[in-house]
Design a protein around this motif. Structure first.
Motif, mmCIF file in Angstrom:
data_model
loop_
_atom_site.group_PDB
_atom_site.id
_atom_site.type_symbol
_atom_site.label_atom_id
_atom_site.label_comp_id
_atom_site.label_asym_id
_atom_site.label_seq_id
_atom_site.Cartn_x
_atom_site.Cartn_y
_atom_site.Cartn_z
ATOM 1 N N CYS A 68 4.271 -0.856 3.537
ATOM 2 C CA CYS A 68 3.569 0.428 3.516
ATOM 3 C C CYS A 68 4.386 1.482 4.260
ATOM 4 O O CYS A 68 4.748 1.225 5.416
ATOM 5 C CB CYS A 68 2.200 0.261 4.167
ATOM 6 N N PRO A 69 4.719 2.590 3.667
ATOM 7 C CA PRO A 69 4.356 3.009 2.311
ATOM 8 C C PRO A 69 5.287 2.356 1.278
ATOM 9 O O PRO A 69 6.498 2.354 1.451
ATOM 10 C CB PRO A 69 4.572 4.519 2.335
ATOM 11 N N ASP A 115 -5.504 -1.782 -6.655
ATOM 12 C CA ASP A 115 -4.942 -0.438 -6.501
ATOM 13 C C ASP A 115 -5.793 0.638 -7.166
ATOM 14 O O ASP A 115 -5.278 1.632 -7.685
ATOM 15 C CB ASP A 115 -3.474 -0.385 -6.969
ATOM 16 N N GLN A 145 -10.946 0.877 6.362
ATOM 17 C CA GLN A 145 -9.606 0.390 5.992
ATOM 18 C C GLN A 145 -8.798 0.086 7.263
ATOM 19 O O GLN A 145 -8.176 -0.977 7.384
ATOM 20 C CB GLN A 145 -8.909 1.462 5.145
ATOM 21 N N GLU A 185 0.851 -1.200 0.000
ATOM 22 C CA GLU A 185 0.000 0.000 0.000
ATOM 23 C C GLU A 185 0.884 1.246 0.000
ATOM 24 O O GLU A 185 1.850 1.342 0.760
ATOM 25 C CB GLU A 185 -0.948 -0.021 1.209
ATOM 26 N N GLN A 186 0.503 2.219 -0.833
ATOM 27 C CA GLN A 186 1.378 3.397 -0.969
ATOM 28 C C GLN A 186 1.250 4.419 0.165
ATOM 29 O O GLN A 186 2.198 5.146 0.445
ATOM 30 C CB GLN A 186 1.132 4.072 -2.317
ATOM 31 N N HIS A 187 0.052 4.489 0.793
ATOM 32 C CA HIS A 187 -0.130 5.484 1.865
ATOM 33 C C HIS A 187 -0.489 4.819 3.188
ATOM 34 O O HIS A 187 -1.375 3.956 3.222
ATOM 35 C CB HIS A 187 -1.285 6.444 1.548
ATOM 36 N N GLN A 188 0.129 5.283 4.239
ATOM 37 C CA GLN A 188 -0.248 4.828 5.588
ATOM 38 C C GLN A 188 -1.527 5.579 5.975
ATOM 39 O O GLN A 188 -1.525 6.813 6.002
ATOM 40 C CB GLN A 188 0.901 5.204 6.545
ATOM 41 N N PRO A 189 -2.640 4.884 6.259
ATOM 42 C CA PRO A 189 -3.853 5.642 6.629
ATOM 43 C C PRO A 189 -3.660 6.333 7.984
ATOM 44 O O PRO A 189 -3.031 5.782 8.877
ATOM 45 C CB PRO A 189 -4.945 4.567 6.711
ATOM 46 N N GLU A 190 -4.219 7.535 8.078
ATOM 47 C CA GLU A 190 -4.103 8.286 9.340
ATOM 48 C C GLU A 190 -4.818 7.526 10.448
ATOM 49 O O GLU A 190 -5.935 7.036 10.237
ATOM 50 C CB GLU A 190 -4.827 9.623 9.145
ATOM 51 N N GLN A 214 5.402 1.303 -3.221
ATOM 52 C CA GLN A 214 4.751 1.271 -4.543
ATOM 53 C C GLN A 214 5.452 0.234 -5.388
ATOM 54 O O GLN A 214 6.615 -0.087 -5.144
ATOM 55 C CB GLN A 214 4.901 2.629 -5.213
ATOM 56 N N ARG A 248 -11.746 5.461 5.349
ATOM 57 C CA ARG A 248 -10.474 5.288 6.072
ATOM 58 C C ARG A 248 -10.667 4.435 7.322
ATOM 59 O O ARG A 248 -9.833 3.588 7.641
ATOM 60 C CB ARG A 248 -9.912 6.669 6.461
#
Ligand code: FAD
Length: 391
Positions: free
Chosen positions: A131-132, A164, A116, A32-37, A134, A113
């Motif tokens: 993560c993060p 994705d 997720q 996963e490219q972004h770490q969820p807040e 790509q 979010r």
């Protein structure tokens, strides 16, 4: 590193796919490219809901509960609704209620979010999260698929799942074609504070310019969706909350009440489906496979249905010691999901076209049809059961 399956994209659908496979004992890499807040409910943080919310139907809820993720979401925030209304004006209303289909609720509005995060929380040790991260390259041979990450790490597996999203990079690396179109409309999403306590209804008004939708949230908040031509939507999205507020109150029906705009954003509307759901050892799920007009809130529910079927088939192949990318198995997945997704897309287009026609005769026929639909008893319940994923 060697895995049984690599899942690229850890949004709601990809994370659920990794979770289901990991719980069955497969070794899974989730990229996963972004770490969820993270979620916080402490009083010193900004506790407004996110702009990206989805209506989750009963079928998706049942599956996520079985996987153990829904229980984590219940510790955070979610808003059940018992009633659903679609109307043009007060004389042409179609109403659905949970009671009619003998359920306690028709669905929940959840923040993407938070769902997720709930799924991430349930991931077992069998799932390795990158993560993060790509992907930069994909290679396939007779035995394996190999994915290279931007960190330089190389991952190998029997099957790679593309989860994705709509602009899937993996789908493009696998040279999988798509078809579809961009709708002329776009939608503005506004998070608002409402004067009413938490509501148990979601409604949608059809107007000449496009639908206006209300989705209830907790803490006296709600999500509003305003469909209109793309140019106007972009202009609206550029306004401050204070500038947007009077326009929004004018555009929505009176039953909304005196809401206060907290924040807003906009999304283009596109319909897309992959030509083939797999290419050798790469298979697509969720928005990577299809995007649909969000009119009836079905997008991620279709994605979860893809993921549920695919993981059942892959787990069965794993248990029987078969190739996890066996052509017959992936063809079976493609046949079933393409049919179901195409049917739902066609239904959304019928709705979209049917409600955007403003010729007096068409309007009259539509109003008569809505009246008939509302009084159709068992037929209406069949539609409701289909919409909530029960049939
Ligand atoms: C305005 C609007 C309203 C909607 N309302 C609803 C609704 O009420 N109900 C409903 O069911 N659906 C709704 N949808 C649709 C729903 O949001 C999508 O179907 C859903 O988000 C798809 O989930 P996904 O996990 O397949 O993809 P995504 O949510 O797009 O997730 C993809 C993930 O992959 C990651 N990623 C992307 N590229 C890479 C890469 N190269 N490497 C690694 N990671 C990558 C992203 O960071 C992301 O986390 C709505 C959509 C819109 C636009």
């Amino acid at each position: 590193m060697k895995y049984d399956v690599i899942v690229v994209g850890g949004g709601m659908v990809g994370a659920a796919t990794a979770l289901a496979l990991g719980e069955a004992g497969l070794q899974v890499a989730l990229v996963e490219q972004h770490q969820p807040e993270p979620y916080s409910n402490s009083l010193d943080t900004n506790n407004d809901a996110d702009l990206r919310v989805s209506s989750i139907n009963l079928a998706s809820e049942a599956w996520l509960s079985k996987l153990g993720a829904w229980q984590h979401l219940q510790q955070m925030r979610l808003c059940p609704y018992q009633r659903l209304q679609a109307f043009e004006h007060q004389h042409s209303v179609v109403s659905f209620s949970a009671q009619d289909i003998k359920h306690t609720h028709l669905g929940h509005i959840v923040e993407n979010r938070l769902l997720q995060l709930a799924i991430f929380k349930q991931l077992s040790n069998n799932v390795t999260l990158y993560c993060p991260a790509q992907i930069t390259a994909l290679q396939q041979d007779a035995e394996h698929a190999t994915v290279t990450l931007n960190s330089g790490e190389v991952l190998q597996a029997k099957l790679v799942v593309a989860a994705d999203g709509a602009n899937s990079q993996l789908r493009q690396l696998a040279a999988m074609g798509t078809h579809g179109w961009q709708y002329q409309q776009a939608c503005l999403i506004a998070l608002v504070r409402t004067p009413y306590p938490q509501q148990d209804i979601t409604w949608q008004q059809f107007t000449e310019q496009g639908p206006r939708a209300f989705l209830p949230l907790t803490n006296n908040q709600a999500s509003l969706v305003w469909y209109d031509n793309a140019v106007k939507v972009k202009q609206l999205a550029a306004l401050t909350p204070e500038q947007l507020q009077p326009l929004l109150l004018q555009a929505f029906p009176e039953q909304l009440g005196q809401v206060e705009v907290i924040k807003s954003g906009w999304f283009p509307l596109a319909k897309m489906q992959v030509n083939n759901y797999f290419q050798h050892r790469v298979v697509v799920v969720g928005d990577a496979a299809h995007t649909i007009n969000p009119l009836a809130g079905q997008g991620v529910n279709l994605g979860f249905a893809d993921s549920k079927l695919l993981t059942e088939l892959v787990i069965a192949a794993y248990t029987n010691g078969e190739d996890l990318a066996a052509k017959g198995m992936l063809e079976n997945y493609q046949r079933k999901r393409r049919l179901a997704n195409t049917l739902m897309m066609a239904a959304m287009d019928t709705f979209y076209v049917g409600f955007s026609q403003q010729m007096p005769l068409v309007r009259k026929l539509r109003q008569l049809a809505m009246k008939a639909a509302n009084n159709s008893g068992e037929l209406k319940n069949i539609v409701a059961r289909y919409a909530v994923g029960l049939s």
